[in-house]
Design an enzyme around this catalytic site. Structure first.
Site: not given
Length: 389
Positions: A41, A267, A352, A354
């Site tokens: 990203s 995202c 996010h 994760e």
């Protein structure tokens, strides 16, 4: 470092002897610099880390979130060329030099962050090769703006692949199922998940495996028909760099998947979901980059501390309220952080879950995804039974 508005920041050089440019952003995470380096990203961006000491624990293979780092350059206050950590296999200096990434350190990062907060994200050039500052300003002005820049297809995998590895266990985890972690035992038949790679982080794949998923990763431009031929129980839309609006190929694929398979986006994937549902996105002044952003879950009234990395945001007022429910909001600036479709199996979040780096507050979303796939699988069997009858 030279910014497009003429502001110059001087410091000391490390990493590679070169110059590279991009949009200058700052990240407020206290740990996890290698995960930041390797987050796709960050493609097209120069990253300033606000935590003052960077490089002291070196780098290792376990903390990689992609096959290589994607940041254009690194700007920090203190940079350690030496590493001291039991997991380190290479110094941060050697790692960044090997990947041709310049580092500017001994910089007043507080002044840089205040400048970005005041005027917004700027294009810039970091040079460790002695290029004059006046020339760097001109080069910064010549860089493409992030607005209108489609980058997801540039960082995506060129071909389909399977993923089987779960989370890396360094110590016994203190987390349990109440926090949304996966169960350690078998849960029966696995869920087949097709994950669109718009710049996917490896910890997403690990957590999907932890949650009893058989994962197939596909390139960003894979058609909806090709995805459905894989007979997935669910489709995951990953994070990624750049402006979501030019990614029309992804928006169209998501529209074609609506109502045909459960969809979970994060995202960039969240922004693409909103666009597919008729919404709009806009550029944030300086973005959200860090692992300490408070988000309120409007469904449970609970607050999660989240990891974030995005420069664009969904305009919630642009979404049709008859079809879309807003589920999460950022408590710092009240921007949108999540949505779900009222009638179809689709939900997404801007942050996010994760983490990597970051807190585990939002791991429950992976369990939510498997629950939706389980219910969809049952309802599908019921529908097929009705047809046979």
């Amino acid at each position: 470092m030279a910014l497009e508005d003429g502001r110059i920041f001087n410091g000391r050089a490390a990493g590679a002897n070169t110059r590279r440019g991009g949009e200058v952003v700052f990240n407020t995470s206290l740990t996890g610099y290698q995960e930041v380096f390797t987050d796709p990203s960050y493609a097209g961006q120069i990253v300033c880390l606000t935590y003052p000491h960077i490089g002291n624990v070196g780098t290792n293979l376990d903390d990689e979130e992609a096959a290589k780092p994607y940041i254009e350059s690194l700007v920090v206050r203190e940079f350690s060329a030496m590493a001291s950590n039991w997991r380190s296999i290479e110094s941060t200096q050697a790692y960044l030099e090997r990947h041709d990434i310049p580092v500017l350190w001994d910089v007043d990062t507080r002044a840089l962050v205040r400048h970005i907060r005041q005027v917004g994200a700027l294009r810039g050039i970091v040079a460790t090769d002695g290029t004059p500052a006046t020339r760097l300003v001109a080069e910064a002005l010549a860089l493409p703006s992030m607005t209108g820049l489609e980058l997801a297809s540039r960082v995506s995998t060129p071909k389909q692949y399977g993923w089987e590895r779960g989370s890396i266990e360094l110590t016994a985890s203190p987390w349990n199922e109440s926090m949304g972690e996966a169960l350690s035992g078998s849960e029966g038949k696995k869920f087949r998940v097709v994950a669109y790679d718009y710049g996917i982080k490896l910890n997403i794949l690990r957590l999907l495996v932890d949650h009893n998923c058989d994962v197939v990763v596909v390139p960003a431009k894979t058609s909806a028909d090709d995805v459905l031929e894989l007979k997935p129980d669910g489709v995951f839309l990953s994070n990624g760099p750049g402006d979501p609006e030019p990614a029309t190929y992804a928006i169209e694929s998501i529209r074609q998947l609506l109502g045909r398979v459960p969809v979970f986006g994060i995202c960039l994937g969240h922004q693409l979901c909103a666009l597919a549902l008729g919404g709009r996105t806009f550029k944030l002044r300086f973005g959200h980059h860090g692992s300490n952003h408070p988000v309120k879950n409007l469904l449970t009234e609970q607050v999660e501390i989240t990891a974030q990395n995005h420069g664009f945001c969904v305009d919630p007022d642009s979404l049709p309220p008859s079809d879309v429910e807003i589920t999460h909001v950022n408590l710092n600036d009240q921007t949108n952080e999540g949505l779900r479709h009222r009638g179809l199996p689709l939900f997404s979040v801007q942050y996010h879950p994760e983490a990597s780096p970051g807190p585990h507050d939002s791991h429950y979303l992976f369990r939510q995804f498997t629950d939706i796939m389980k219910n969809w699988r049952v309802s599908g069997a019921s529908r097929r039974g009705q047809v046979r009858a």
